[in-house]
Motif scaffolding. Structure first.
Motif, short mmCIF file in Angstrom:
data_model
loop_
_atom_site.label_atom_id
_atom_site.label_comp_id
_atom_site.label_asym_id
_atom_site.label_seq_id
_atom_site.Cartn_x
_atom_site.Cartn_y
_atom_site.Cartn_z
N THR A 1 37.34 44.82 42.10
CA THR A 1 36.42 44.91 43.24
C THR A 1 36.20 43.53 43.86
O THR A 1 36.21 43.38 45.09
CB THR A 1 35.07 45.51 42.80
OG1 THR A 1 35.28 46.84 42.33
CG2 THR A 1 34.09 45.54 43.96
N HIS A 2 35.99 42.51 43.00
CA HIS A 2 35.83 41.14 43.50
C HIS A 2 37.08 40.70 44.27
O HIS A 2 36.98 40.13 45.36
CB HIS A 2 35.58 40.18 42.34
CG HIS A 2 34.22 40.29 41.72
ND1 HIS A 2 33.10 40.55 42.47
CD2 HIS A 2 33.81 40.16 40.43
CE1 HIS A 2 32.03 40.56 41.66
NE2 HIS A 2 32.45 40.33 40.43
N LYS B 1 27.68 52.18 32.68
CA LYS B 1 27.49 50.84 33.23
C LYS B 1 26.24 50.13 32.73
O LYS B 1 26.18 48.90 32.75
CB LYS B 1 27.50 50.90 34.76
CG LYS B 1 26.37 51.69 35.40
CD LYS B 1 26.50 51.64 36.92
CE LYS B 1 25.34 52.32 37.61
NZ LYS B 1 25.44 52.23 39.08
N CYS C 1 36.84 55.87 35.32
CA CYS C 1 37.13 55.24 36.61
C CYS C 1 38.65 55.20 36.79
O CYS C 1 39.41 55.36 35.83
CB CYS C 1 36.53 53.85 36.71
SG CYS C 1 37.29 52.61 35.65
N LYS D 1 35.80 34.83 35.31
CA LYS D 1 35.19 36.16 35.24
C LYS D 1 35.96 37.06 34.27
O LYS D 1 35.38 37.87 33.54
CB LYS D 1 35.17 36.81 36.63
CG LYS D 1 34.29 36.11 37.64
CD LYS D 1 32.85 36.18 37.22
CE LYS D 1 31.97 35.30 38.09
NZ LYS D 1 30.59 35.20 37.59
N LYS D 2 37.27 36.90 34.28
CA LYS D 2 38.12 37.78 33.47
C LYS D 2 38.20 37.32 32.02
O LYS D 2 38.03 38.12 31.09
CB LYS D 2 39.52 37.83 34.08
CG LYS D 2 40.45 38.80 33.41
CD LYS D 2 41.78 38.90 34.16
CE LYS D 2 42.69 39.95 33.55
NZ LYS D 2 43.97 40.08 34.30
N LYS E 1 26.46 41.28 48.81
CA LYS E 1 27.44 41.29 47.71
C LYS E 1 28.46 40.17 47.89
O LYS E 1 28.89 39.55 46.91
CB LYS E 1 28.13 42.65 47.64
CG LYS E 1 27.21 43.77 47.15
CD LYS E 1 27.90 45.12 47.18
CE LYS E 1 26.97 46.22 46.69
NZ LYS E 1 27.58 47.57 46.77
N LEU F 1 34.51 40.48 32.27
CA LEU F 1 34.05 41.60 33.08
C LEU F 1 35.07 42.73 33.03
O LEU F 1 36.25 42.51 32.75
CB LEU F 1 33.86 41.16 34.54
CG LEU F 1 32.82 40.06 34.81
CD1 LEU F 1 32.71 39.83 36.31
CD2 LEU F 1 31.46 40.43 34.22
N GLU F 2 34.62 43.93 33.31
CA GLU F 2 35.51 45.07 33.29
C GLU F 2 36.58 44.92 34.37
O GLU F 2 36.36 44.32 35.42
CB GLU F 2 34.73 46.37 33.51
CG GLU F 2 33.82 46.71 32.35
CD GLU F 2 33.11 48.04 32.55
OE1 GLU F 2 33.29 48.66 33.62
OE2 GLU F 2 32.38 48.47 31.65
N GLU F 3 37.74 45.49 34.09
CA GLU F 3 38.86 45.36 35.00
C GLU F 3 38.52 45.90 36.39
O GLU F 3 38.94 45.34 37.41
CB GLU F 3 40.07 46.10 34.43
CG GLU F 3 41.36 45.85 35.19
CD GLU F 3 42.57 46.52 34.55
OE1 GLU F 3 43.64 46.51 35.16
OE2 GLU F 3 42.41 47.07 33.43
N SER F 4 37.77 46.99 36.42
CA SER F 4 37.40 47.57 37.71
C SER F 4 36.51 46.62 38.51
O SER F 4 36.63 46.52 39.74
CB SER F 4 36.68 48.91 37.50
OG SER F 4 35.53 48.74 36.70
N THR F 5 35.61 45.91 37.83
CA THR F 5 34.74 44.94 38.51
C THR F 5 35.55 43.76 39.03
O THR F 5 35.34 43.30 40.16
CB THR F 5 33.65 44.43 37.55
OG1 THR F 5 32.90 45.54 37.04
CG2 THR F 5 32.70 43.47 38.26
#
Length: 377
Positions: free
Chosen positions: A97-98, A258, A246, A84-85, A142, A90-94
């Motif tokens: 969250t995961h 977003k 954020c 994912k990274k 989710k 994906l954004e660091e915030s996402t």
């Protein structure tokens, strides 16, 4: 009964007379065959079950299946998160969250269970376990998205044969009615915010103009805090939304909005423009419309503005949240009869269904609809 190569074998067990079917689905790293078996009372039923196994494992049949002793939780936090990274970027915030969701909900249930030992029954039991924790259906969906996606990767990488989430039933997500503030509550909040900002003891002077702009624009918290003076055209009274703020581990991050729909512009009332001019002259003298108290060229932190807003709510005697200002804006637009496409564009919604969720049945609108047909009677 010997079947064609790759079709598996069926034989009758002498101990109890049951028919046993076996099929080779692949080979481990050492070349040892990995087999799956089924049983039935009749030969015909056993054949049907064996054919079902063959269809389930057809994608990897005959291939080498990678082996790993990693627990499922460890796999999620390493292999899955790494993709994912580093690959999907994906954004660091996402990503965070995961990670937070995995750490919060997975270890207590799955413990050290290995990836290959996770099956449909275990996952279904996990969702039932989450329901006992009073998690909302939306949150369980989710979490399911994480599990489903992780097993898609595991199947693709040859770590497991099938995705065990296929066919699992999930709780139905019920659309919650969007709440909004009454006119009286808005008035009390604005009065409290004005008193707060006029108090010389309070250094933060952002909250009053920010609340007003949220009410007239419907911008999200992050979008409000990312606004710079370059995003406002004072001549035509228009604001341009391109970025969002954020907060991640005490670090303020400015990122693009977003979705493409979130990049938008809108006209705001002339009285709001005048208030922003005054705010710029008296407090926000740097780059940002709602700046950090100590550095006017940095945005206000989301956590700080929420903390101040909670004080405002306490002074006003209102129970709410900062995001409800956005709901109030959208609800008022719809109630006033603004066409739904304009509301959607101003709100920055990707889907019209999201905008429609703010609409509620109205007896007055229903009566107006009925009156349209008076001319035919």
């Amino acid at each position: 009964m010997k079947r064609v190569n790759g079709e598996g074998t069926i034989s009758k067990r002498s101990s109890d007379g049951r028919w046993i079917g076996q099929i080779t689905i692949g080979y481990d790293d050492n070349g040892k065959a990995i087999r799956k078996a089924c049983s039935a009372k009749s030969q015909a039923e056993c054949k049907r079950k064996l054919d079902k196994l063959k269809n389930q494992f057809a994608v990897i049949q005959g291939k080498t299946i990678a082996t790993t002793k990693k627990s499922y939780v460890d796999y999620l936090l390493t292999d899955w998160i790494a993709e994912k990274k580093n690959v999907e970027q994906l954004e660091e915030s996402t990503i965070q969250t995961h990670i937070n969701r995995i750490n919060c909900y997975f270890p207590d249930f799955f413990g050290d269970i290995e990836l290959q030992k996770i099956d449909s029954r275990l996952i279904a039991n996990f969702y039932a376990y989450l329901a006992t924790k009073n998690l909302s259906a939306e949150t369980i969906h989710k979490i399911h998205a994480i599990i489903n996606n992780s097993f898609k990767k595991a199947v693709r990488d040859g770590l497991v044969a099938i995705n065990p989430t296929v066919g699992i039933k999930l709780p139905k997500v019920h659309q919650k009615e969007k709440s909004s503030l009454s006119d009286a509550e808005v008035k009390r909040i604005l009065q409290a915010a004005k008193i707060y900002c006029d108090n010389p003891k309070n250094k933060n002077k952002n909250v009053f103009p920010l609340i007003k702009l949220a009410l007239v624009s419907g911008l999200r918290r992050g979008e409000l805090l990312a606004l710079t003076w370059d995003n406002i055209d004072f001549t035509i009274g228009k604001i341009y939304v391109a970025n969002s703020v954020c907060e991640l581990k005490d670090k303020i991050i400015i990122k693009t909005t977003k979705t493409d729909a979130s990049k938008r512009s809108m006209i705001i009332p002339s009285a709001m423009i005048e208030l922003l001019k005054t705010h710029r002259k008296n407090f926000a003298t740097g780059e940002f419309v709602f700046p950090n108290t100590d550095n006017k060229n940095k945005p206000q932190a989301p956590s700080n503005i929420c903390r101040v807003y909670r004080k405002i709510l306490s002074l006003a005697g209102v129970k709410s949240s900062l995001h409800i200002l956005r709901h109030t804006n959208i609800t008022n637009l719809i109630t006033a009869g603004t066409d739904i496409k304009t509301v959607k564009n101003r709100a920055g919604h990707t889907r019209i269904e999201t905008t429609m969720s703010y609409t509620h049945p109205s007896e007055e609108f229903d009566r107006q609809a009925a009156n349209i047909f008076e001319k035919f009677l």
